[in-house]
Write a protein that holds these residues in place. Structure first.
Motif, PDB file in Angstrom:
ATOM      1  N   ARG A 458       0.870  -1.184   0.000  1.00 18.65           N
ATOM      2  CA  ARG A 458       0.000   0.000   0.000  1.00 18.65           C
ATOM      3  C   ARG A 458       0.899   1.223   0.000  1.00 18.65           C
ATOM      4  N   ARG A 459       0.589   2.201  -0.888  1.00 17.13           N
ATOM      5  CA  ARG A 459       1.459   3.347  -1.093  1.00 17.13           C
ATOM      6  C   ARG A 459       0.655   4.648  -1.052  1.00 17.13           C
ATOM      7  N   ILE A 460       1.389   5.755  -0.992  1.00  9.51           N
ATOM      8  CA  ILE A 460       0.775   7.078  -0.993  1.00  9.51           C
ATOM      9  C   ILE A 460       1.444   7.936  -2.069  1.00  9.51           C
ATOM     10  N   ASN A 461       0.663   8.731  -2.739  1.00 10.39           N
ATOM     11  CA  ASN A 461       1.191   9.640  -3.759  1.00 10.39           C
ATOM     12  C   ASN A 461       0.818  11.061  -3.361  1.00 10.39           C
ATOM     13  N   ARG A 462       1.792  11.777  -2.817  1.00 12.58           N
ATOM     14  CA  ARG A 462       1.556  13.163  -2.408  1.00 12.58           C
ATOM     15  C   ARG A 462       1.766  14.083  -3.599  1.00 12.58           C
ATOM     16  N   PRO A 463       0.913  15.086  -3.776  1.00 13.18           N
ATOM     17  CA  PRO A 463       1.094  16.005  -4.903  1.00 13.18           C
ATOM     18  C   PRO A 463       2.359  16.829  -4.746  1.00 13.18           C
ATOM     19  N   GLN A 488      -5.336  16.722  -2.237  1.00 11.45           N
ATOM     20  CA  GLN A 488      -4.969  15.824  -1.161  1.00 11.45           C
ATOM     21  C   GLN A 488      -4.302  14.577  -1.749  1.00 11.45           C
ATOM     22  N   PRO A 489      -3.552  13.828  -0.934  1.00 14.37           N
ATOM     23  CA  PRO A 489      -2.825  12.670  -1.458  1.00 14.37           C
ATOM     24  C   PRO A 489      -3.763  11.556  -1.902  1.00 14.37           C
ATOM     25  N   SER A 490      -3.270  10.731  -2.802  1.00 15.45           N
ATOM     26  CA  SER A 490      -4.009   9.550  -3.230  1.00 15.45           C
ATOM     27  C   SER A 490      -3.315   8.308  -2.686  1.00 15.45           C
ATOM     28  N   PHE A 491      -4.036   7.186  -2.669  1.00 13.38           N
ATOM     29  CA  PHE A 491      -3.509   5.939  -2.115  1.00 13.38           C
ATOM     30  C   PHE A 491      -3.693   4.815  -3.137  1.00 13.38           C
ATOM     31  N   THR A 492      -2.760   3.880  -3.099  1.00 13.74           N
ATOM     32  CA  THR A 492      -2.771   2.786  -4.058  1.00 13.74           C
ATOM     33  C   THR A 492      -2.513   1.467  -3.352  1.00 13.74           C
ATOM     34  N   ASP A 493      -3.342   0.459  -3.653  1.00 10.26           N
ATOM     35  CA  ASP A 493      -3.098  -0.926  -3.227  1.00 10.26           C
ATOM     36  C   ASP A 493      -2.665  -1.707  -4.454  1.00 10.26           C
ATOM     37  N   ASN A 494      -1.495  -2.365  -4.347  1.00 14.43           N
ATOM     38  CA  ASN A 494      -0.896  -3.044  -5.493  1.00 14.43           C
ATOM     39  C   ASN A 494      -0.723  -4.533  -5.248  1.00 14.43           C
ATOM     40  N   LEU A 495      -1.017  -5.330  -6.275  1.00 13.14           N
ATOM     41  CA  LEU A 495      -0.780  -6.772  -6.269  1.00 13.14           C
ATOM     42  C   LEU A 495       0.079  -7.131  -7.477  1.00 13.14           C
ATOM     43  N   GLU A 496       1.030  -8.052  -7.293  1.00 11.31           N
ATOM     44  CA  GLU A 496       1.884  -8.494  -8.393  1.00 11.31           C
ATOM     45  C   GLU A 496       2.105 -10.001  -8.326  1.00 11.31           C
ATOM     46  N   LEU A 497       2.069 -10.649  -9.481  1.00 12.98           N
ATOM     47  CA  LEU A 497       2.465 -12.050  -9.639  1.00 12.98           C
ATOM     48  C   LEU A 497       3.561 -12.081 -10.686  1.00 12.98           C
ATOM     49  N   ILE A 498       4.713 -12.672 -10.355  1.00 12.85           N
ATOM     50  CA  ILE A 498       5.877 -12.632 -11.236  1.00 12.85           C
ATOM     51  C   ILE A 498       6.430 -14.043 -11.426  1.00 12.85           C
ATOM     52  N   TYR A 499       6.573 -14.436 -12.677  1.00 18.56           N
ATOM     53  CA  TYR A 499       7.281 -15.668 -13.019  1.00 18.56           C
ATOM     54  C   TYR A 499       8.580 -15.256 -13.691  1.00 18.56           C
ATOM     55  N   SER A 514      -7.363   5.182  -4.913  1.00 16.94           N
ATOM     56  CA  SER A 514      -8.402   5.923  -4.203  1.00 16.94           C
ATOM     57  C   SER A 514      -7.959   7.373  -4.050  1.00 16.94           C
ATOM     58  N   HIS A 515      -8.876   8.309  -4.305  1.00 20.72           N
ATOM     59  CA  HIS A 515      -8.607   9.749  -4.234  1.00 20.72           C
ATOM     60  C   HIS A 515      -7.490  10.150  -5.201  1.00 20.72           C
ATOM     61  N   ASP A 516      -7.491   9.576  -6.391  1.00 26.79           N
ATOM     62  CA  ASP A 516      -6.420   9.853  -7.335  1.00 26.79           C
ATOM     63  C   ASP A 516      -6.560  11.265  -7.920  1.00 26.79           C
ATOM     64  N   PHE A 517      -5.445  11.803  -8.409  1.00 27.44           N
ATOM     65  CA  PHE A 517      -5.455  13.121  -9.025  1.00 27.44           C
ATOM     66  C   PHE A 517      -4.520  13.102 -10.232  1.00 27.44           C
ATOM     67  N   GLY A 518      -4.655  14.107 -11.088  1.00 26.78           N
ATOM     68  CA  GLY A 518      -3.816  14.209 -12.275  1.00 26.78           C
ATOM     69  C   GLY A 518      -4.078  15.511 -12.998  1.00 26.78           C
ATOM     70  N   GLN A 519      -3.362  15.716 -14.073  1.00 24.87           N
ATOM     71  CA  GLN A 519      -3.514  16.940 -14.853  1.00 24.87           C
ATOM     72  C   GLN A 519      -4.634  16.778 -15.861  1.00 24.87           C
ATOM     73  N   LEU A 520      -5.536  17.749 -15.885  1.00 17.87           N
ATOM     74  CA  LEU A 520      -6.693  17.713 -16.771  1.00 17.87           C
ATOM     75  C   LEU A 520      -6.755  19.009 -17.567  1.00 17.87           C
ATOM     76  N   ALA A 521      -6.847  18.885 -18.891  1.00 19.30           N
ATOM     77  CA  ALA A 521      -6.931  20.071 -19.757  1.00 19.30           C
ATOM     78  C   ALA A 521      -8.382  20.475 -19.940  1.00 19.30           C
ATOM     79  N   GLU A 522      -8.648  21.763 -19.759  1.00 17.98           N
ATOM     80  CA  GLU A 522      -9.978  22.315 -19.969  1.00 17.98           C
ATOM     81  C   GLU A 522      -9.908  23.363 -21.074  1.00 17.98           C
TER      82      GLU A 522
END
Length: 531
Positions: A458-463, A488-499, A514-522
């Protein structure tokens, strides 16, 4: 029969006595899969060990570069760590800094797609750790190297290195100078209700840089080792831009055009310093390490543009001249300290520690209207903005190997306090929060060259502060970017399976944001402004 055996033993004894030196050379594999990361041994790669750190990262599995942004496949962002020092840079600033580090000084690059509890929870699940070479024992070495590349424009660098190690003392230094240019072209289409704008913007990006790295270490006692690392980087960047908009009506005919030229200059000075200590508790692998870091970036950025509207027959239309200038004086200071303890016990390998980080950013943005020929400050488009971020963290992690199985689990607790201030809006915003982050890893080694892994984190992405700054940075009168101080920051839950095998990896991953953010052109259809 007994006499023959005796003769053989004597012959073997004579052959061994005649040897003066025996060298056993073990070369690591190019790629190594560990329980929580993939290790790319750059020093064993002919192609990746030439050029700079940016070239080496582009050759690293799982990493891609798109639109001047370094990305980890399957992740929205990543964090760069140089040895143990976090580089709080992103975008073009990060790439420019990596270009100043020669690949010949890199030992390995670690790709940590699901970082364990030891590392900051920031980064939205991606960490790239660059491990630099250290001086060999009781030796000295000096070298010169240079590179030249030819694409749309030429680029090259020249540098020298010196390392020295004797008994308890080690020293190394690297100095590099480089310059060159590259071509970046952006093409876009903007769909308005009654018009179609086709834009083309070729950019010539030129830069000169001087980079230095100095390191000292001393063995205070058999159990204590102290080190100091200094990184210095001075860069001059110049960007020449040509923008052209071709405006078509609904029937596809060209109504008019907008043509402008621009120039942006920037001179970032980056000064990171690291003090590192290692205390060996015993011979069983018990360690205590500490790091004190200081990072400073100073930069003055200035952008100028001017242009006109033109008819479909390429004639300048009267009273359509525009010209502007944007300036930004930026200063980023970061202080941090951390302590890590490693305790390999009989039943588990335990690690725990803590960290504090303080970051303060100042930005003085100014916009000038130059349409009259003289620059006039526009206070409505100018702003003084500051941002402070304080983070305190504690973590604990445990790992265990049982025959063909490896497992690791950890918890990290982070407390964050942020304060942003906009002078132009007379706005101060505070935001405080406490969050817990989990990570779990398991690996099953089916054969010597085949493995199967599972990872969760589980991770956090601060702007970044640029995203929080409400100031408008104008590229043309019809195009500007603007931040949101309430992000506000967003949070990510990640799962990985690797062979994984010796040379290949098959990865299946899933992420929940959850609570993700990004750049949006208007697009404003009334003013034709894109923001």
């Amino acid at each position: 029969s007994a006499q023959q055996d005796t003769t053989v033993v004597k012959q073997d004894s004579l052959r061994i006595d005649s040897l003066t030196e025996v060298k056993i050379i073990v070369k690591k594999q190019l790629f190594e899969r560990k329980v929580d990361r993939l290790v790319f041994n750059v020093e064993n790669s002919i192609s990746a060990s030439t050029g700079n750190a940016f070239d080496a990262i582009r050759a690293t599995p799982g990493i891609s570069v798109q639109n001047n942004e370094i990305k980890m496949i399957g992740k929205s962002s990543l964090l760069i760590i140089l040895d143990e020092q976090i580089m709080p840079l992103g975008g073009e600033q990060l790439i420019n800094f990596l270009r100043t580090i020669p690949s010949s000084t890199i030992k390995s690059i670690e790709v940590i797609s699901t970082p364990p509890a030891k590392y900051d929870a920031k980064g939205n699940s991606g960490i790239v750790r660059i491990i630099l070479k250290k001086a060999k024992r009781n030796s000295w070495n000096a070298g010169l190297s240079g590179t030249y590349t030819q694409q749309s424009y030429a680029a090259g660098d020249l540098g020298g290195s010196f390392t020295y190690q004797k008994n308890k003392f080690s020293f190394y230094s690297v100095v590099y100078y480089g310059e060159g240019s590259r071509l970046l072209t952006f093409n876009n289409q903007l769909f308005y209700p009654n018009e179609l704008w086709n834009s083309s913007s070729p950019n010539k990006v030129s830069q000169k840089y001087l980079s230095s790295r100095i390191g000292l270490s001393y063995d205070i006692s058999p159990k204590w080792k102290l080190g100091l690392t200094y990184l210095g980087n001075i860069t001059n960047i110049n960007i020449d831009t040509k923008n052209q908009y071709v405006i078509q009506n609904n029937s596809g005919a060209t109504d008019y055009m907008i043509r402008s030229i621009g120039n942006t200059t920037e001179n970032p000075i980056i000064l990171p310093v690291n003090v590192h200590g290692i205390h060996t508790i015993d011979t069983l692998g018990k360690l205590l390490t500490f790091d004190l870091d200081y990072f400073n970036l100073q930069s003055n950025k200035q952008g100028n543009f001017n242009g006109n509207q033109l008819s479909s027959s390429d004639v300048i239309l009267p009273n359509t001249y525009f010209a502007g200038q944007s300036k930004n004086a930026q200063n980023i200071s970061n202080y941090s300290g951390k302590i890590d303890v490693e305790l390999p016990l009989k039943w588990i390998d335990l690690s725990f520690g803590g960290k504090f980080t303080n970051t303060f950013t100042k930005n003085n943005f100014e916009y000038y209207d130059r349409s009259s020929g003289n620059p006039v400050l526009d206070t409505g488009k100018s702003n003084y903005f500051t941002y402070r971020e304080n983070i305190q963290a504690l973590y604990i992690s445990g790992s265990k190997k049982i025959k063909k199985w490896e497992a690791q689990a950890g918890l990290r607790l982070e407390s964050t306090l942020t304060t942003s201030y906009s002078k132009n809006l007379n706005l101060t915003h505070h935001y405080n929060y406490l969050k817990l982050f989990q990570s779990v890893f398991t690996t099953y080694h089916m054969k010597e060259d085949k493995s199967f892994s599972f990872a969760y984190s589980r991770r956090i992405n601060r702007p970044y502060f640029e995203m929080l700054n409400p100031f408008r940075w104008y590229q043309t009168p019809y195009n500007y970017s603007e931040g949101n101080p309430f992000l506000q920051p967003s949070f990510t839950d990640n799962l990985e399976l690797i062979y994984g095998t010796t040379n290949n990896e098959l990865k299946v991953f899933a992420s929940h944001y959850s609570h993700d953010f990004g750049q949006l052109a208007e697009i404003d259809a009334t003013t034709n402004i894109v923001h």
